[in-house]
Write an enzyme that holds these catalytic residues in place. Sequence first.
Site, PDB file in Angstrom:
ATOM      1  N   CYS A 136       0.840  -1.206   0.000  1.00  0.00           N
ATOM      2  CA  CYS A 136       0.000   0.000   0.000  1.00  0.00           C
ATOM      3  C   CYS A 136       0.871   1.251   0.000  1.00  0.00           C
ATOM      4  O   CYS A 136       1.452   1.618   1.029  1.00  0.00           O
ATOM      5  CB  CYS A 136      -0.910  -0.021   1.228  1.00  0.00           C
ATOM      6  N   CYS A 139      -0.433   4.048   2.237  1.00  0.00           N
ATOM      7  CA  CYS A 139      -0.171   3.826   3.666  1.00  0.00           C
ATOM      8  C   CYS A 139       1.300   4.063   4.006  1.00  0.00           C
ATOM      9  O   CYS A 139       1.619   4.663   5.028  1.00  0.00           O
ATOM     10  CB  CYS A 139      -0.517   2.391   4.069  1.00  0.00           C
ATOM     11  N   ASP A 140       2.193   3.558   3.171  1.00  0.00           N
ATOM     12  CA  ASP A 140       3.598   3.471   3.576  1.00  0.00           C
ATOM     13  C   ASP A 140       4.559   4.352   2.775  1.00  0.00           C
ATOM     14  O   ASP A 140       5.716   4.497   3.167  1.00  0.00           O
ATOM     15  CB  ASP A 140       4.071   2.007   3.433  1.00  0.00           C
TER      16      ASP A 140
END
Length: 314
Positions: A136, A139-140
């Site tokens: 992701c 997300c990261d």
Amino acid sequence: MANEIQKVAIIGSGCAGLTAALYAARAQLAPTVLTGAMPGGLLTTTSIVENYPGFPEGVDGTDLMISMQQQAERFGAVVKFGSTVENVDLSVRPFKLTVDGSEMLTQTLIIASGAGHRHLGLDSEKILDKKGVTYCATCDGALPMFRDQPLVVVGGGDSACEEATFLTRFASRVYLVHRRDELRASKIMAERALSNEKIEPVWDSEVSEILGAGQEKVSGVRLNNNKTGEEQTINCAGVFIAIGHVPNTQIFKDQLEMDDAGYIIRTEGAQTNVSGVFVAGDCSDKVYRQAVTAAGMGCAAAIEAERLLASENQ
Ligand SMILES: Cc1cc2nc3c(=O)[nH]c(=O)nc-3n(C[C@H](O)[C@H](O)[C@H](O)COP(=O)(O)OP(=O)(O)OC[C@H]3O[C@@H](n4cnc5c(N)ncnc54)[C@H](O)[C@@H]3O)c2cc1C
């Protein structure tokens, strides 16, 4: 559990399920949450969550999910840990669920069973998961370990193009590794990615190994060209795998409308094609797949379940 008819049963205890539980509990519907094998859902597999509103310093994924669970329980939600729904009969209300071999009846059902990531299936992928291997970019991607570093995105669809384009904000270079010689993404997404000077496509190539297991940190990928058989190594700090998701919806097959990939189709708001069955979160969302969007959909599903029950004087 056998004879009592629930007003609201919720399958799943991720952000969607637990937010639905909070709203249904505050509406005094005493929902039952069936957590499945992963209490707290996918967010418990990550450490720091930096984009869930309300936590300026970020929040540990498991801590966030325990808080959501406690908040729902405070208003009367009943959380059944480890309870997995094996079968459903949605042909008539009350709906019938088979939960760990026992029968459960419910007037309304909220499905929040999430989706899993497709994996490459490599040992090195497992070893380096969260040590530079991620699924992701949203997300990261902004994590310090990826800043100004070369990164690899694996995949050729819309998600891969979107992730690669997004990562150019942080990375020094993004290699888009695809096993074919053209992207299968939509034209606009493909063009956007390929015209970005920071993105370099690597065609006809498959990842045979993710390097860095010894140092517990991704240091590169070994690629195999599936046309020429040649091997090459690309140095990178992160590998973003974007080869698709698998929604956890198999048990609803032939009972609910789904798209070709198995995502449950919402007909209006959080409703499905079966009156009384609502859906929330990643099992019906192939676009956003975020904690906050899943939570928002859980809220919507619970409000709609409550309104349906109220209209029926239940
Ligand atoms: C490593 C990682 C990091 C992430 N980081 C972020 C981030 O920083 N920010 C962000 O916004 N998002 C992040 N995400 C995405 C986020 O975790 C998901 O979007 C979110 O968890 C989706 O919530 P959900 O409730 O729809 O499903 P999930 O969290 O997947 O929960 C699904 C639930 O359904 C249950 N279940 C499944 N089948 C059954 C069954 N048959 N019976 C009973 N229960 C069942 C499971 O046990 C689980 O409790 C991350 C994801 C991963 C994997």
